[in-house]
Structure formats: structure tokens, C-alpha cells
Design an enzyme around this catalytic site. Structure first.
Site, PDB file in Angstrom:
ATOM      1  N   ASP A 511     -16.750 -33.725   1.188  1.00 63.74           N
ATOM      2  CA  ASP A 511     -15.451 -33.078   0.999  1.00 63.74           C
ATOM      3  C   ASP A 511     -15.544 -31.618   1.432  1.00 63.74           C
ATOM      4  O   ASP A 511     -16.389 -30.871   0.927  1.00 63.74           O
ATOM      5  CB  ASP A 511     -15.048 -33.166  -0.474  1.00 63.74           C
ATOM      6  CG  ASP A 511     -13.591 -32.778  -0.716  1.00 63.74           C
ATOM      7  OD1 ASP A 511     -13.137 -31.772  -0.135  1.00 63.74           O
ATOM      8  OD2 ASP A 511     -12.918 -33.470  -1.496  1.00 63.74           O
ATOM      9  N   GLY A 537     -15.198 -38.157   3.073  1.00 59.59           N
ATOM     10  CA  GLY A 537     -14.651 -36.817   2.957  1.00 59.59           C
ATOM     11  C   GLY A 537     -13.693 -36.664   1.801  1.00 59.59           C
ATOM     12  O   GLY A 537     -13.879 -37.246   0.726  1.00 59.59           O
ATOM     13  N   HIS A 538     -12.610 -35.894   2.056  1.00 55.59           N
ATOM     14  CA  HIS A 538     -11.673 -35.507   1.001  1.00 55.59           C
ATOM     15  C   HIS A 538     -10.825 -36.685   0.520  1.00 55.59           C
ATOM     16  O   HIS A 538     -10.696 -36.931  -0.676  1.00 55.59           O
ATOM     17  CB  HIS A 538     -10.781 -34.386   1.544  1.00 55.59           C
ATOM     18  CG  HIS A 538      -9.897 -33.744   0.530  1.00 55.59           C
ATOM     19  ND1 HIS A 538     -10.382 -33.174  -0.625  1.00 55.59           N
ATOM     20  CD2 HIS A 538      -8.545 -33.556   0.502  1.00 55.59           C
ATOM     21  CE1 HIS A 538      -9.377 -32.656  -1.321  1.00 55.59           C
ATOM     22  NE2 HIS A 538      -8.250 -32.886  -0.663  1.00 55.59           N
ATOM     23  N   PHE A 539     -10.223 -37.428   1.456  1.00 57.14           N
ATOM     24  CA  PHE A 539      -9.371 -38.562   1.110  1.00 57.14           C
ATOM     25  C   PHE A 539     -10.221 -39.828   1.022  1.00 57.14           C
ATOM     26  O   PHE A 539     -10.146 -40.719   1.874  1.00 57.14           O
ATOM     27  CB  PHE A 539      -8.237 -38.714   2.131  1.00 57.14           C
ATOM     28  CG  PHE A 539      -7.121 -37.736   1.947  1.00 57.14           C
ATOM     29  CD1 PHE A 539      -6.054 -38.023   1.108  1.00 57.14           C
ATOM     30  CD2 PHE A 539      -7.131 -36.513   2.602  1.00 57.14           C
ATOM     31  CE1 PHE A 539      -5.014 -37.119   0.933  1.00 57.14           C
ATOM     32  CE2 PHE A 539      -6.099 -35.604   2.426  1.00 57.14           C
ATOM     33  CZ  PHE A 539      -5.041 -35.906   1.587  1.00 57.14           C
TER      34      PHE A 539
END
Length: 558
Positions: A511, A537-539
Site C-alpha cells: 500500500d 496494494g491499496h485496493f
């Protein structure tokens, strides 16, 4: 599951086509019933009856014929000897000598019903906004847009032709009364069903339950075919069509002939595929329209999903079906995001405290007195504020990149922190790139080992929302106000220490905004916290929804 001898032919109504039955066909076939859709031209009642008869000619043996809306008149006009019974799905059933128009206009229309009339070509089109107002108000906005874009007009002559002796006078018939139908009032449906002496089922569904509540339609068709629903005898496995398509997409064989990384999910012994109904609703929260997705039994343990920037509840589109068999899932769009109201900045104070006020009030409007929280990104400071206000209401917390510790903030926050320290016009412009389309794509794909696993649907819709007039300025206001969240970190941490909520942290280890240290820090205040990292990652839901759903189901198991 082995296929039974039951057969069903499904006839669509006006402003639709055979694809409107897709979910029902899948549901029936999972129960062993062979089902096909009859393509009606909608050019005249005679043409449509002929088209239905051509489809019936292809079916061997007894068949149940199902009609929606206008097609109620069509299915009652066939003379095919193989028709064993009829099913009316919020349909029109004129008697001998009557027209479709006679029964359609028999009662006062619903206040949201559209005004209808033929164009110069004697074709009746449904106004585009009517799909959301009256035709399928429980469908998702994306589905409503597709319905409007693909509608097939109805020839005016279809509704003005008197019918002969209807088949429902001679055949057993079933009728699904849609209590929330805004096209054909429920009162009118009940009149026709009683006149037909049909077996009646009622449900709180809209005019298009084949799309919005397919299981209700599957049930009544199974009843008409005499087929026992397998779910009454077999253990079900929750695999939705959405999950199937996603898993098929990721099971790609390389050009070098490598084996697929994932297998097509097949039901195990004693298991069947089932479909999940997700309702798309709005609630009036002190004059503000708040959109939310809801699934699962209302009496099941409740799980509230709070999205982040720049997304909306659609980020949970694949997670909800994987949880709804066990939990009552509610996923709102925050004010200013997604399909919830986005008042002008002068009419609404865009701060995290005010957004929390709205979501806190929403839980009260919906009668949610105890629930678990799933918090992601912006959803975390909203959810943690609610938890500190009402610790007795929170049964557990799932944090997916939902930060509450300064060590969890990456260097990616540096430009935003500079804006906090000096909220000048220059510093505001410096972070405007964060609301640009390319940044949204980067947020979804950065840190993902295989970017082909990230569907463009998510970031495409997010970018569409960001292009709305004033949306960028609202988001820049929220970036400035995010400083208040960091200021509340000590208060959040005190809540963790004193209330000791059950907590599961599932973060993408790559992330770019919230570092793994922020997840590990939960253990400092909640020693029993379950902290896990995924190679993404983030999503994280875009690539690891199955893993996250499995973790949640085990974590929240009684």
C-alpha cells in the site's frame, strides 16, 4: 446437479429483451430446470405469440411458460399443447375481449410511473429516467443505465389488440405480485391474479424482480414445475455469477501453455450454486439522500462496510455476495461520494466529523443497534469516530488499510501534510493531482504484482464520480480536514485499549499510503488483534477478495 425433466420458457416484457432473464435462467439451471428465453419482437401481439410458439416448438415435453408484464398477454395466447402451466411475473392478464391497455390502465398509476405515448413511428419508448424511478428502482445505477441504453420499444398496436380466450382459464397458473411495482400497481396485479384463480405469491420487489430479486422468481417457477428447490435438501455453497466470472478471468492460460493459476469453481458433492440478492436503496437522513447496498437476512449479524477515497460502496461489489449468506451486510456511500447526495460546498460542511454524523444517524434510521465495522481508507476515521461515540454498538472491527497510527502514514502524505500546515492556494493546487484520473488508476494498480487482475470497472466508475461539477473541490476540502483524523489518533487508540474490540487487520503490504507499521500498531493496544498482509496494494479487494472474505468469515464466526 443432474438435470430434471422440467422445462421453462421465459417471455420478456416491453423495454427489455431475453437477457432480462439471465439471472433466473442461471438459477433454474442450477436447480436442474432447463430454461430458455423466447425473443419477442414487440411489433404486434400476433408477432409476439408467433415468436413464442417458435421457441416452444423447440422444446420436447411439458413446459412451464413464464411471462413478465406485457408478456402475460402473450403467454396466455399460445395454443401449444405442451404448455403445462403459466407463471405471471408482475404481469398483465387481459380476459377475453380485453386489451393489454384495458388492464394496464385499470387503476390509478403510481406517482413515479412515467407518462407513455407513441412516437411518430407508433413505437412506445420508456423515458430514460423512468428506469430508476419506476421500472427497476431496486437495481444498481449501473444496471439501470444499461437497461435504458438497451431498451426495445413496444409497438403501440401490441397493447390495443383484444385477446381471445386466455389459456389461464384452462391451465394451472401462478402469479408473483410485486408489492413495490411502480409500473403495474400491486392492487391491479391482485385483481388479475384473483380473477385468474392463480396461486399467488407476494414479495417486496419492484417491476423487474428477474434482475433485482431473481431468487424470488426462481422459487415461483420451481413451484410451477413441481421441482423441489435443492437448497431444502442440500448444503449450499455461496458462489455467485459475479465470482464465477472473476475467477474465470483470472484463470488465464499463458501462450506457453502454463496451467491456470486458479480453477473454475465447481460445486462439491451435496452443493449447488446459489445467487445472492443485493438491494440498492436510499435512506432519508435528516433531508440528505444516502445510498446504500444491502444483502443478507435482516436478523443475521450485521456488518457495515465503509469505503474510502475516491471510491464508493461499489468497491464491495464482489465482497458482499461472499458474506451475505451469513451476515446482514450494509454498505453506504458517504455523503459527496457515489450515489449519495453531493450538496454544494456552501450547503454542506464537508468534514469527517459531519460525514460521521450522517453515517451515525443512518445506522439509527436503519435500526442497526449492534454491528461489526469494515473500514477502509476514509471509512476508518468515520468508523472509528462512530466506535468511540457508541462503543457498546460495535461487535468487531475489520480494518483494510484503515489507519489509526502516525507510523502508518507513508511519505505519500507529505504534500497533504504540507497543506495542513499551510492551507494556501499554492499548496491546494499542489495536491490537485490526487483527484486526476491517472492518479486514481495508480491507486488501484500500484503494488499489484499482476495488474491484469485489476478490473478497470472500479477506477473507471471512481473517475466518473470525480468528474462531477464540484467534486474535485469537495475532495480537496476533505484532504485538508484529514488532519483532524490524525489529531484524533490518540482518542481512537484509547478506545482500542479500553474497549478491546475484536479486530482483524488485512492490509496490502505494498500500500503506497498506509504502511504495514500502521497495521502492526493495532497489537500495541489490542494484543489479540489478528494482523495479516497480502501481496497487493491499496485496493486489496480488487485482487484478493476471496482471501479477505474467507478471513472475515472465520474471524466473525461464532
Amino acid at each position: 446437479m443432474s438435470e430434471s425433466k422440467a422445462r421453462a420458457v421465459l417471455a420478456h416484457g416491453a423495454w427489455a429483451d431475453g437477457s432480462s432473464w439471465n439471472k433466473v435462467i442461471a438459477g433454474l439451471r442450477s436447480e436442474g430446470v432447463k430454461a430458455v428465453a423466447a425473443p419477442l419482437p414487440l411489433t404486434s401481439l400476433a408477432d409476439d405469440v408467433s415468436a413464442l410458439d417458435r421457441t416452444l416448438e423447440r422444446i420436447d415435453g411439458p413446459v412451464v411458460v413464464v411471462g413478465h408484464a406485457y408478456a402475460g398477454a402473450v403467454i396466455a395466447s399460445t395454443g401449444d399443447e405442451n404448455v403445462a402451466s403459466l407463471v405471471y411475473v408482475t404481469a398483465l392478464a387481459p380476459d377475453e375481449g380485453e386489451t393489454v391497455a384495458d388492464v394496464f390502465y385499470r387503476t390509478e398509476p403510481h406517482p413515479q410511473a412515467p407518462q407513455l405515448g407513441p412516437d411518430p413511428h407508433e413505437l412506445i419508448w420508456l423515458p430514460e429516467d423512468a428506469f430508476a424511478r419506476a421500472f427497476a428502482q431496486h437495481a444498481s445505477p449501473e444496471e439501470q443505465a444499461l437497461l435504458a441504453a438497451t431498451q426495445r420499444p413496444l409497438a403501440a398496436g401490441c397493447i390495443g389488440t383484444p385477446v381471445g380466450r386466455p389459456a389461464w382459464k384452462d391451465l394451472p397458473s401462478w402469479f408473483l405480485v410485486a408489492e413495490e411495482d411502480r409500473m403495474i400497481p400491486a392492487e391491479n396485479q391482485r385483481f388479475m391474479a384473483e380473477r385468474m384463480k392463480a396461486r399467488v405469491r407476494t414479495a417486496p420487489v419492484d417491476h423487474l424482480p428477474m434482475l433485482t430479486r431473481p431468487s424470488v422468481v426462481v422459487d415461483i417457477v420451481l413451484d410451477a414445475t413441481g421441482t423441489d428447490r435443492a437448497g431444502g435438501h442440500l448444503r449450499r455453497r455461496l458462489i455467485t455469477l459475479l465470482t464465477l466470472s472473476r475467477q474465470l478471468r483470472t484463470s488465464v492460460i499463458s501462450r506457453r501453455g502454463a496451467r491456470p493459476t486458479r480453477r473454475w469453481p465447481r460445486p462439491g458433492k451435496g452443493e449447488v450454486l446459489v445467487m445472492v440478492d443485493i438491494a440498492y436503496r436510499t435512506a432519508d437522513v435528516d433531508g440528505l439522500k444516502v445510498f446504500y447496498r444491502e444483502a443478507g437476512a435482516p436478523d443475521a449479524p450485521t456488518l457495515v462496510l465503509l469505503h474510502g477515497f475516491p471510491s464508493a460502496s461499489h468497491m464491495f461489489r464482489e465482497l458482499i455476495p461472499l458474506l451475505a449468506d451469513r451476515f446482514h451486510v450494509v454498505a453506504p456511500d458517504l455523503p459527496g461520494f457515489g450515489m449519495s447526495d453531493m450538496p454544494a460546498r456552501g450547503d454542506f460542511n464537508y468534514t469527517f466529523e459531519h460525514i460521521t454524523d450522517v453515517i451515525d444517524r443512518l445506522t439509527e434510521v436503519l435500526g442497526l443497534d449492534r454491528f461489526a465495522l469494515y473500514v477502509f481508507d476514509y471509512g476508518a476515521p468515520v468508523g472509528f469516530r462512530i466506535a468511540t461515540r457508541h462503543p457498546e454498538r460495535i461487535s468487531a472491527i475489520i480494518s483494510q488499510s484503515g489507519n489509526a497510527y502516525e507510523e502508518g502514514l507513508s511519505e505519500g502524505w507529505n504534500p497533504v501534510q504540507a497543506y495542513w500546515k499551510e492551507p494556501s492556494a499554492a499548496n491546494r493546487e499542489a495536491i490537485r493531482k490526487l483527484v486526476q484520473p491517472e492518479t486514481t488508476v495508480w491507486q488501484y494498480t500500484h503494488g499489484v504484482p499482476d495488474e491484469t487482475r485489476v478490473s478497470p470497472d472500479g477506477y473507471g466508475l471512481d473517475n466518473s464520480y470525480l468528474t462531477r461539477s464540484g467534486a474535485d473541490e469537495i475532495q480537496l476540502d476533505l484532504f485538508l480536514d484529514y488532519a483532524t483524523n490524525v489529531a484524533l489518533y490518540p482518542r481512537f487508540q484509547e478506545y482500542f485499549r479500553t474497549s478491546r474490540p475484536r479486530l482483524l487487520a488485512v492490509w496490502g503490504k505494498n500500500d503506497p499510503f498506509f504502511l504495514p507499521a500502521g497495521a502492526e500498531a493495532f497489537k500495541r493496544d489490542i494484543p489479540d488483534a489478528d494482523v495479516r498482509f497480502l501481496d497487493t496494494g491499496h485496493f486489496a479487494l480488487e485482487t484478493h477478495v476471496d482471501e479477505i472474505a474467507t478471513a472475515i468469515r472465520k474471524f466473525l464466526a461464532p
